[in-house]
Motif scaffolding. Structure first.
Motif, PDB file in Angstrom:
ATOM      1  N   GLU A  86       7.506  35.898 -49.031  1.00  0.00           N
ATOM      2  CA  GLU A  86       7.215  34.586 -48.413  1.00  0.00           C
ATOM      3  C   GLU A  86       6.028  33.914 -49.103  1.00  0.00           C
TER       4      GLU A  86
ATOM      5  N   HIS B 153      16.813  37.503 -42.266  1.00  0.00           N
ATOM      6  CA  HIS B 153      15.443  37.457 -41.722  1.00  0.00           C
ATOM      7  C   HIS B 153      15.526  36.945 -40.293  1.00  0.00           C
TER       8      HIS B 153
ATOM      9  N   TYR C 182      17.289  32.443 -31.940  1.00  0.00           N
ATOM     10  CA  TYR C 182      18.367  31.478 -32.160  1.00  0.00           C
ATOM     11  C   TYR C 182      19.731  32.155 -32.134  1.00  0.00           C
TER      12      TYR C 182
ATOM     13  N   ASN D  89       9.863  43.159 -38.638  1.00  0.00           N
ATOM     14  CA  ASN D  89       8.923  42.179 -39.181  1.00  0.00           C
ATOM     15  C   ASN D  89       7.594  42.269 -38.432  1.00  0.00           C
ATOM     16  N   GLU D  90       6.507  42.376 -39.172  1.00  0.00           N
ATOM     17  CA  GLU D  90       5.146  42.225 -38.627  1.00  0.00           C
ATOM     18  C   GLU D  90       4.832  43.146 -37.451  1.00  0.00           C
TER      19      GLU D  90
ATOM     20  N   SER E 265       7.993  38.239 -32.235  1.00  0.00           N
ATOM     21  CA  SER E 265       7.957  36.784 -32.040  1.00  0.00           C
ATOM     22  C   SER E 265       9.368  36.213 -32.182  1.00  0.00           C
ATOM     23  N   GLN E 266       9.568  34.983 -31.705  1.00  0.00           N
ATOM     24  CA  GLN E 266      10.855  34.287 -31.848  1.00  0.00           C
ATOM     25  C   GLN E 266      12.044  35.188 -31.514  1.00  0.00           C
TER      26      GLN E 266
ATOM     27  N   TRP F  22      11.511  41.741 -34.143  1.00  0.00           N
ATOM     28  CA  TRP F  22      10.230  41.047 -34.321  1.00  0.00           C
ATOM     29  C   TRP F  22       9.621  40.830 -32.950  1.00  0.00           C
TER      30      TRP F  22
ATOM     31  N   GLU G 227      14.867  30.067 -43.137  1.00  0.00           N
ATOM     32  CA  GLU G 227      13.480  29.954 -42.664  1.00  0.00           C
ATOM     33  C   GLU G 227      13.404  30.242 -41.162  1.00  0.00           C
ATOM     34  N   ASN G 228      14.401  29.846 -40.415  1.00  0.00           N
ATOM     35  CA  ASN G 228      14.411  30.090 -38.967  1.00  0.00           C
ATOM     36  C   ASN G 228      15.774  30.487 -38.396  1.00  0.00           C
TER      37      ASN G 228
HETATM   38  O1  G3I Z   1      13.745  23.345 -33.991  1.00  0.00           O
HETATM   39  C1  G3I Z   1      12.709  22.937 -33.085  1.00  0.00           C
HETATM   40  C2  G3I Z   1      12.859  21.481 -32.741  1.00  0.00           C
HETATM   41  O2  G3I Z   1      14.060  21.304 -32.036  1.00  0.00           O
HETATM   42  C3  G3I Z   1      11.649  21.068 -31.895  1.00  0.00           C
HETATM   43  O3  G3I Z   1      11.719  19.696 -31.633  1.00  0.00           O
HETATM   44  C4  G3I Z   1      10.355  21.335 -32.637  1.00  0.00           C
HETATM   45  C5  G3I Z   1       9.116  20.998 -31.823  1.00  0.00           C
HETATM   46  O4  G3I Z   1       8.004  21.756 -32.215  1.00  0.00           O
HETATM   47  O5  G3I Z   1      10.316  22.721 -32.917  1.00  0.00           O
HETATM   48  C6  G3I Z   1      11.366  23.145 -33.763  1.00  0.00           C
HETATM   49  O6  G3I Z   1      11.219  24.514 -33.964  1.00  0.00           O
HETATM   50  C7  G3I Z   1      10.187  24.893 -34.860  1.00  0.00           C
HETATM   51  C8  G3I Z   1      10.805  25.711 -35.977  1.00  0.00           C
HETATM   52  O7  G3I Z   1       9.798  26.204 -36.837  1.00  0.00           O
HETATM   53  C9  G3I Z   1      11.792  24.896 -36.816  1.00  0.00           C
HETATM   54  O8  G3I Z   1      11.131  23.860 -37.460  1.00  0.00           O
HETATM   55  C10 G3I Z   1       9.178  25.736 -34.099  1.00  0.00           C
HETATM   56  O9  G3I Z   1       8.493  24.940 -33.151  1.00  0.00           O
HETATM   57  C11 G3I Z   1       8.186  26.351 -35.054  1.00  0.00           C
HETATM   58  O10 G3I Z   1       7.372  27.284 -34.345  1.00  0.00           O
HETATM   59  C12 G3I Z   1       8.916  27.080 -36.151  1.00  0.00           C
HETATM   60  O11 G3I Z   1       7.946  27.553 -37.058  1.00  0.00           O
HETATM   61  C13 G3I Z   1       8.382  28.576 -37.925  1.00  0.00           C
HETATM   62  C14 G3I Z   1       7.542  29.821 -37.704  1.00  0.00           C
HETATM   63  O12 G3I Z   1       7.966  30.823 -38.606  1.00  0.00           O
HETATM   64  C15 G3I Z   1       7.677  30.360 -36.298  1.00  0.00           C
HETATM   65  O13 G3I Z   1       7.087  31.607 -36.164  1.00  0.00           O
HETATM   66  C16 G3I Z   1       8.244  28.098 -39.359  1.00  0.00           C
HETATM   67  O14 G3I Z   1       9.161  27.020 -39.587  1.00  0.00           O
HETATM   68  C17 G3I Z   1       8.547  29.244 -40.317  1.00  0.00           C
HETATM   69  O15 G3I Z   1       8.199  28.869 -41.624  1.00  0.00           O
HETATM   70  C18 G3I Z   1       7.726  30.460 -39.952  1.00  0.00           C
HETATM   71  O16 G3I Z   1       8.097  31.527 -40.784  1.00  0.00           O
HETATM   72  C19 G3I Z   1       7.370  32.757 -40.586  1.00  0.00           C
HETATM   73  C20 G3I Z   1       8.302  33.894 -40.931  1.00  0.00           C
HETATM   74  O17 G3I Z   1       9.458  33.810 -40.124  1.00  0.00           O
HETATM   75  C21 G3I Z   1       7.616  35.242 -40.755  1.00  0.00           C
HETATM   76  N1  G3I Z   1       6.393  35.310 -41.523  1.00  0.00           N
HETATM   77  C22 G3I Z   1       5.463  34.218 -41.266  1.00  0.00           C
HETATM   78  C23 G3I Z   1       6.137  32.874 -41.507  1.00  0.00           C
HETATM   79  C24 G3I Z   1       5.164  31.754 -41.322  1.00  0.00           C
HETATM   80  O18 G3I Z   1       4.714  31.657 -40.001  1.00  0.00           O
END
Ligand code: G3I
Length: 406
Positions: free
Chosen positions: A317, A128, A98, A180-181, A134-135, A132, A91-92
């Protein structure tokens, strides 16, 4: 009853007022997750006597879901995962931010743990994602001053990143979301797919910085490079382009046109040693839908357009929260709402089965409503107690479900 003494009664009133104030200050989302008064407290648990989703679809396509590394030590979750799914997407943990936060530093430990978990449980891994907007760490595309790197610098960084990352996971992943995207939100039907790209992507901006327009170069060129670097690094991996809102007619056209053009270009590329093989082999439909706006005919239209482009299709997804983007839901679903959601899942899987020879796999984006990035809308097949919802039964037997629930 001494609470009727005025002073004590006043204290009681204040206490009640304080409790109510706190309760109403809590967001509806948080309230939705709270146990309702009178509701029995249920310890979440997976029922492994339910038919396996992957087994049900073994003659059609793979069935996937997401995992995070921290979940791999959970034995009950692992047993459930093996039961229902044969493919996993991180998922991440495999996102660029990372894997390489700083130039020259690669941090594979979490992703490797997830891969070892998948190998130990006979689950295939989809990568995945490599490129991208993002991230992703700034070093790839952006200078210390915040300005885009030059095209040549960004290209060299991309090659370094993909060679390291796709090289590290070579033989361990079966496929990659290479890009991606890349498309922007909300656009008209483009004459040229490049016009519909996300022009503020750090990758686009860097590739534009130094592009020679007289040679037809533009910011869009990062997409072709990403696919070529990945193919050259891991020729065994199947290469995906992955995006959301793929059911919008303009975006499905843009995605298809991009695949057609870049695949044609690769055919005559001197680096191509397999002339019969496509460069972009799969168009990934993220399938992040809403119950209020999901149009199953538009899903079918996207699938048929992608097939016409000569590629395979993957649902990468999938989730369907209740409500819409502008009217998001935040309370547990009523029976009727669950049924409406389940019908949509059934209609989708009916279409997926119909096009199964062209569909590489269907992956859900979350295992239970409480573990979803869109948890408020209860978007998945299993609820907060991990019990199967109507949506699960709809997926297991879409035709039967629709007959019983027309
Ligand atoms: O790991 C940190 C943690 O240490 C921290 O305390 C916490 C505070 O907010 O954040 C944690 O990280 C989060 C991460 O998920 C893990 O849980 C991020 O803030 C959060 O932004 C991140 O969200 C992810 C998101 O992508 C980011 O763009 C979602 O879990 C994940 O489901 C989502 O997946 C994306 C696909 O990659 C691409 N398509 C869309 C899909 C949904 O947005």
């Amino acid at each position: 009853m001494d609470i009727f003494y005025p002073k004590k009664r006043r204290i009681m009133q204040l206490l009640i007022l304080a409790v109510l104030t706190v309760f109403f200050a809590i967001t509806p989302a948080a309230q939705a997750d709270m146990v309702q008064v009178g509701e029995p407290i249920v310890t979440p648990g997976w029922d492994l006597s339910l038919p396996s989703i992957a087994e049900t679809y073994k003659d059609y396509f793979m069935i996937g879901n997401v995992m995070s590394t921290y979940q791999t030590t959970d034995g009950e979750l692992t047993a459930m995962y093996k039961h229902h799914y044969n493919l996993v997407t991180a998922e991440n943990d495999m996102k660029p931010q990372y894997l390489s936060p700083v130039k020259g530093l690669y941090y594979f430990i979490n992703a490797d743990t997830l891969i070892r978990w998948a190998e130990a449980n006979n689950i295939k891994v989809h990568g995945h994602t490599l490129v991208w907007h993002s991230q992703s760490a700034a070093w790839l595309t952006t200078g210390a001053d915040g300005n885009p790197l030059t095209r040549a610098e960004a290209r060299a960084n991309m090659e370094e990143y993909i060679t390291n990352v796709a090289g590290h996971f070579r033989g361990k992943v079966i496929s990659w979301d290479v890009v991606n995207e890349a498309f922007a939100d909300g656009s008209g039907l483009p004459a040229d797919w490049k016009d519909a790209l996300r022009k503020d992507s750090p990758w686009y901006l860097a590739y534009e910085n130094g592009a020679d327009q007289s040679k037809g170069e533009s910011g869009a060129d990062y997409i072709y490079d990403a696919f070529v670097f990945t193919r050259l690094t891991d020729p065994e991996a199947t290469l995906f382009y992955n995006d959301y809102n793929e059911t919008d007619s303009w975006k499905r056209e843009a995605m298809a046109m991009m695949a057609e053009e870049l695949n044609a270009k690769w055919k005559t590329d001197k680096r191509n040693t397999q002339p019969d093989r496509l460069l972009i082999e799969v168009l990934g439909m993220q399938a992040h839908y809403w119950t209020a706006s999901l149009n199953v005919y538009a899903v079918e239209a996207a699938i048929t357009r992608f097939i016409k482009a000569g590629v395979k299709v993957a649902v990468t997804e999938l989730d369907i929260p209740y409500g819409s983007w502008t009217n998001q839901h935040s309370t547990p679903l009523t029976e009727e709402e669950e049924l409406l959601q389940a019908r949509l899942y059934a209609q989708l899987f009916k279409v997926y089965k119909q096009y199964a020879p062209h569909i590489e796999r269907v992956s859900f984006w979350g295992k239970a409503d409480s573990q979803s990035w869109r948890a408020k809308g209860s978007p998945l097949l299993f609820d907060r107690t991990f019990a199967a919802k109507q949506a699960y039964y709809a997926v297991i037997d879409p035709e039967g479900f629709l007959r019983a629930n027309p």
